[in-house]
Design a protein around this motif. Sequence first.
Motif, mmCIF file in Angstrom:
data_model
loop_
_atom_site.group_PDB
_atom_site.id
_atom_site.type_symbol
_atom_site.label_atom_id
_atom_site.label_comp_id
_atom_site.label_asym_id
_atom_site.label_seq_id
_atom_site.Cartn_x
_atom_site.Cartn_y
_atom_site.Cartn_z
ATOM 1 N N VAL A 62 29.852 -12.737 -22.280
ATOM 2 C CA VAL A 62 29.615 -13.451 -23.542
ATOM 3 C C VAL A 62 28.552 -14.527 -23.347
ATOM 4 O O VAL A 62 27.641 -14.697 -24.172
ATOM 5 N N LEU A 63 28.648 -15.229 -22.227
ATOM 6 C CA LEU A 63 27.665 -16.290 -21.964
ATOM 7 C C LEU A 63 26.260 -15.693 -21.849
ATOM 8 O O LEU A 63 25.293 -16.249 -22.358
ATOM 9 N N ILE A 64 26.182 -14.553 -21.176
ATOM 10 C CA ILE A 64 24.861 -13.930 -21.005
ATOM 11 C C ILE A 64 24.311 -13.493 -22.357
ATOM 12 O O ILE A 64 23.137 -13.703 -22.671
ATOM 13 N N ILE A 65 25.187 -12.928 -23.188
ATOM 14 C CA ILE A 65 24.738 -12.539 -24.532
ATOM 15 C C ILE A 65 24.263 -13.771 -25.289
ATOM 16 O O ILE A 65 23.225 -13.761 -25.961
ATOM 17 N N HIS A 84 12.874 -7.149 -27.000
ATOM 18 C CA HIS A 84 13.630 -5.915 -27.181
ATOM 19 C C HIS A 84 14.589 -5.693 -26.027
ATOM 20 O O HIS A 84 15.734 -5.298 -26.220
ATOM 21 N N VAL A 85 14.095 -5.976 -24.820
ATOM 22 C CA VAL A 85 14.949 -5.801 -23.641
ATOM 23 C C VAL A 85 16.207 -6.658 -23.786
ATOM 24 O O VAL A 85 17.323 -6.209 -23.550
ATOM 25 N N LEU A 86 16.019 -7.889 -24.233
ATOM 26 C CA LEU A 86 17.170 -8.785 -24.390
ATOM 27 C C LEU A 86 18.176 -8.199 -25.378
ATOM 28 O O LEU A 86 19.377 -8.189 -25.130
ATOM 29 N N VAL A 87 17.672 -7.721 -26.527
ATOM 30 C CA VAL A 87 18.592 -7.220 -27.549
ATOM 31 C C VAL A 87 19.284 -5.940 -27.089
ATOM 32 O O VAL A 87 20.491 -5.762 -27.287
ATOM 33 N N VAL A 88 18.533 -5.068 -26.425
ATOM 34 C CA VAL A 88 19.155 -3.851 -25.892
ATOM 35 C C VAL A 88 20.253 -4.227 -24.911
ATOM 36 O O VAL A 88 21.359 -3.676 -24.933
ATOM 37 N N GLY A 89 19.965 -5.207 -24.082
ATOM 38 C CA GLY A 89 20.970 -5.678 -23.130
ATOM 39 C C GLY A 89 22.213 -6.192 -23.845
ATOM 40 O O GLY A 89 23.339 -5.916 -23.438
ATOM 41 N N GLN A 90 21.995 -6.917 -24.934
ATOM 42 C CA GLN A 90 23.138 -7.450 -25.679
ATOM 43 C C GLN A 90 23.992 -6.327 -26.250
ATOM 44 O O GLN A 90 25.212 -6.377 -26.211
ATOM 45 N N ILE A 91 23.316 -5.308 -26.802
ATOM 46 C CA ILE A 91 24.086 -4.205 -27.390
ATOM 47 C C ILE A 91 24.830 -3.457 -26.293
ATOM 48 O O ILE A 91 25.996 -3.078 -26.458
ATOM 49 N N ALA A 92 24.158 -3.276 -25.152
ATOM 50 C CA ALA A 92 24.828 -2.610 -24.033
ATOM 51 C C ALA A 92 26.062 -3.397 -23.615
ATOM 52 O O ALA A 92 27.138 -2.825 -23.400
ATOM 53 N N ALA A 93 25.916 -4.722 -23.525
ATOM 54 C CA ALA A 93 27.052 -5.560 -23.133
ATOM 55 C C ALA A 93 28.179 -5.439 -24.156
ATOM 56 O O ALA A 93 29.360 -5.368 -23.794
ATOM 57 N N SER A 94 27.816 -5.394 -25.443
ATOM 58 C CA SER A 94 28.849 -5.249 -26.476
ATOM 59 C C SER A 94 29.583 -3.930 -26.316
ATOM 60 O O SER A 94 30.795 -3.850 -26.491
ATOM 61 N N ILE A 123 23.396 1.402 -26.641
ATOM 62 C CA ILE A 123 24.673 2.123 -26.532
ATOM 63 C C ILE A 123 24.632 3.084 -25.353
ATOM 64 O O ILE A 123 25.618 3.228 -24.615
ATOM 65 N N ALA A 124 23.487 3.725 -25.152
ATOM 66 C CA ALA A 124 23.381 4.673 -24.040
ATOM 67 C C ALA A 124 23.564 3.936 -22.712
ATOM 68 O O ALA A 124 24.361 4.342 -21.863
ATOM 69 N N ILE A 125 22.831 2.829 -22.564
ATOM 70 C CA ILE A 125 22.960 2.059 -21.322
ATOM 71 C C ILE A 125 24.388 1.546 -21.171
ATOM 72 O O ILE A 125 25.014 1.678 -20.117
ATOM 73 N N GLY A 126 24.904 0.972 -22.267
ATOM 74 C CA GLY A 126 26.270 0.437 -22.238
ATOM 75 C C GLY A 126 27.275 1.525 -21.910
ATOM 76 O O GLY A 126 28.264 1.283 -21.212
ATOM 77 N N GLY A 127 27.041 2.733 -22.417
ATOM 78 C CA GLY A 127 27.952 3.842 -22.141
ATOM 79 C C GLY A 127 28.031 4.132 -20.662
ATOM 80 O O GLY A 127 29.121 4.287 -20.096
ATOM 81 N N VAL A 128 26.861 4.155 -20.032
ATOM 82 C CA VAL A 128 26.828 4.434 -18.586
ATOM 83 C C VAL A 128 27.555 3.331 -17.825
ATOM 84 O O VAL A 128 28.411 3.594 -16.974
ATOM 85 N N VAL A 129 27.224 2.076 -18.190
ATOM 86 C CA VAL A 129 27.860 0.956 -17.481
ATOM 87 C C VAL A 129 29.363 0.949 -17.716
ATOM 88 O O VAL A 129 30.148 0.705 -16.807
#
Lengths: 892, 115
Positions: A371-374, A504-514, A829-835
Amino acid sequence: MAALREWLIRLWGTVRRQRTDEDLEQELRFHHDLAVEGTGRHTASGEDLEREAALRAGGIAHAMEHMRDQRGLPWLDDGVRDVRHALRLLRRNPVFAAIAIASLAVGVGANCAIFSLADELFLRPLPVRDAAAVMTISTDAGEDDAYDAMSYPNYLDLRDASQSFEGLVAYRISTVGFARAAGATRETHRGALVSDNFFRVLGVEPAIGRAFAPGEGLVPGRDAVVVLSDDFWRNTLGADPSILDDIVWMNGVAFHVIGVLPASFTGTEQPLRPAFYAPIAMAPRLGARLEGELARRDDRVYSVKGRLKPGVSKARARAELAGRWDALVREYPEANRHRTLNVRSELEERLREDPWDVVLMAIFSALAAVVLIIACANVANLMLGRARARAREMAVRLALGVSRGRLLRQLFTEAAVLAIAGFAAGIALAYAGIRFLQTIPTRDQIVIAPQLDERVLLFGVLVAAASAILFGLAPARQGLRTDLAPALKTSEPGDARTRIAGRHVLVVGQIAASMVLLVAIGMLLDGFRKAVVLDPGFRTDHLMLMTTDTALVQDTAAQTRAFYRELAERARALPGATAAALTSAVPFDLNAQEIEPIIPEGSQLPDGQESVSTPAAVVDERYFDTMRVRVAAGRGFTVDDRDGSRPVAIVNEELAKTYWPHQDPIGKRLRLAEGGSPWLEIVGVTQTGKYRWIAEGPTPFLYLPFSQHARTRMSLLVETAGADAAPIAAPLRDIVRTIDANQPVSNVQTFASLYHERTIAVPLMIMQTVGTIALLGLTLALIGLYGLVAYSVARRTREIGIRMAIGAGKSDVLAMVLREGLKLSIVGIAIGGVVSVWVARALTAALVGVGAPNPATYAVVPVVLIALTMAATYFPARRAARVDPLIALRQE
Amino acid sequence: MPNREPAKADVLQGTLDLMVLQTLAALGPLHGYAIAARLEQVSGGSLQLNMGTLYPGLMRLEQRGLLRAKWGVTGNNRRARFYAITPAGRRQLATERSAWTRMTSIIDALLRDPA
């Protein structure tokens, strides 16, 4: 002194100007005028001389600069100016400020609240002098052996041999029947039996009275003295000052109260708060658990801690004690073999003792960190967006000769101002979170009360500072990379493509984290749902529970047997009672569990182990019927299993399967590893139930007949005809009182309430905590996405205008923007799915009972995420579709 | 410009303090220009203080409580800021003067010694 005065005045001068700039300038102007006049301007070369004089005197502006520096503290001046500047910027962009501060507040708040709990459970040092030097010394049968306590004779031998420690202390937690006056009703309280040097070595001074005197508490049975804890004295004894030097009664023995400890000393067994501290030497008089217990090397019940001498390392202390321990193993192989000595720090010991809580806290902390990272990504994104807008300002200032270091400081000041505001708001959130965590159900002197104390505040400061660096770095890097020439020429400096890519990288990261957060919470929810409907393997309703311990009234073995026989018979005869049974271990009651090391006959035990520890219960012949535990094969205990008849045991299916796979366990034999036990024949097999925790995996379990195994502490389970078992509590207490007025009762509650606490209340709190953290993270990520798309739309207004001018319709524009959001969210979502596959695997391994993720989780979470991200994108997209090409094209 | 002006930039901070305090102790309250003029005169023109050195120095002494300053009027009826030495300033002057004397005599002895 004078220098200090100067410094203070300059400090003051920074805050409040005692001399204005005009004042300084007037003085310099006067000097300048006189200097010029003094040259005599009426001579021929007057003008030259005048100029030379002015040169000699130096420029007014130059002198002003030096005076300003002297007036205040230049670095502080700059700092104050930067702070003012940052505050002005925030005021000018209230939406930016609100989102950034709220994001940070959520990040800081979640982490502080979780930290407060971790601190309460593990991290806080022992409440003793110089806690870092206090080590735990244990003799372990294996690395995962949590039952690593020591016998009193072994402790004494190690204590005498140790050179590395200032002293070794021993203690164990013991329950006594406590009474203020001789004839008064006894109540059970848990306290500590401690070695004579306990307070001296730990450096704990009583607040009132004294601790043990030198030599006091060494001779068995001699010094009946007791020191009370502040908690107990205040909350149970009403802070009665007359108790000092008075007599209190513990298990019917008169003890002299010599002191009361300070409130700061909460004991050495966090989270248990012992009520009292009495000498170990008094243990035999408080009711012998075993014949000659203080002399028995195999009676491993004492925890041992030691204070290292200054400069002695843990490794050296360990090496020294291990040498002595090896000698003890040779001398007393029966009691000591297969055990190795270890010296551990307090933190290591706590983490080892409670691995389940450690896992839980690790999960909480990891979620909070995500959450902090997001949150930091959000703020970084906002600041990046603004940094673009300010690139021109930066370029101009760089061009004017402001150093990059100075600009960097300004950017970080802005980050720091945000971090401070976020910290303040975060502490408010943390307070709410901590209030929630304080409602963790606890009882019986167990206190888990996370506090918003200075340690949590300090942690919050660290978190805020770390996040300021995290989110301050990106815009700072960008600000300094600025290429002067293009930045000065246009309002869109640099390579816009790389800039937006970073965001964009930041937002993709946030969605992956979510995505990861949602999968995690999905798994936990699923596990919780399963737990609620799981069958524990016994009945949980229509049952009343009550615990008694005949050791507290110093009963003999024969008296104990008679007491429990009478208690069970009378309870059964109570109106409203339909059955009653006795057990030494109550399922789900963590204060009443038993572990027996056993040796199953003919079974190959893992690598050189002589015995295996297995959860067990000593029960009477009515237990299986009363608790509706199904006997799958063979028989239950009967009245014919008596003292002196053939020794028998009953195991559950899991134990049978573990040690005698594919064989009929009936007729197999096992032996208890301690106390010279005979072989016990297995006469029955029960179904495998749940014993400690509803979500536990299949656990081996052993039942022993009460008639063949003496126990002083037993719990009575009474089945009632009515659904609410509570009304039978009072008559049960009356029965105990008529049998033995001195016998204290404890743990009087319906089994349903115990079961509810363990299966519903605690998991629900975990769910709520995890759920709240996950939702906060998701919300922040959506805000981040919304902000990015909104920004991108605003930046592309002109482009959108052109598109519309050459024929694109509103729906085309809407689709274009939505596509942009969709792309980001699908990649995330794809990245988050893998993680999350990895995370799910870790969760499954760590949390027994959660199980593998339901495939539906992986189907539902992406759909939900896409829906949410589309919603977040829709609003800026609609705005884009409303762009008026005429207005858009006229911009710039 | 002729040769490099002697001693101008080389006024040590401590020395400037000492010179200013001594001047004010001897002559009573003076404005900044008068202090500079006096020092130039005493040094035979070799000590020329620019404003960027003098005024921050005065301000520092004022902040340290060794000087007191207030706006007044000169003989020509012009507004000027007058500096006066405080009792603390006199004490400081005494200390610094003896320190200076001791230091110069040491340096002197050192320089005289041919070996």
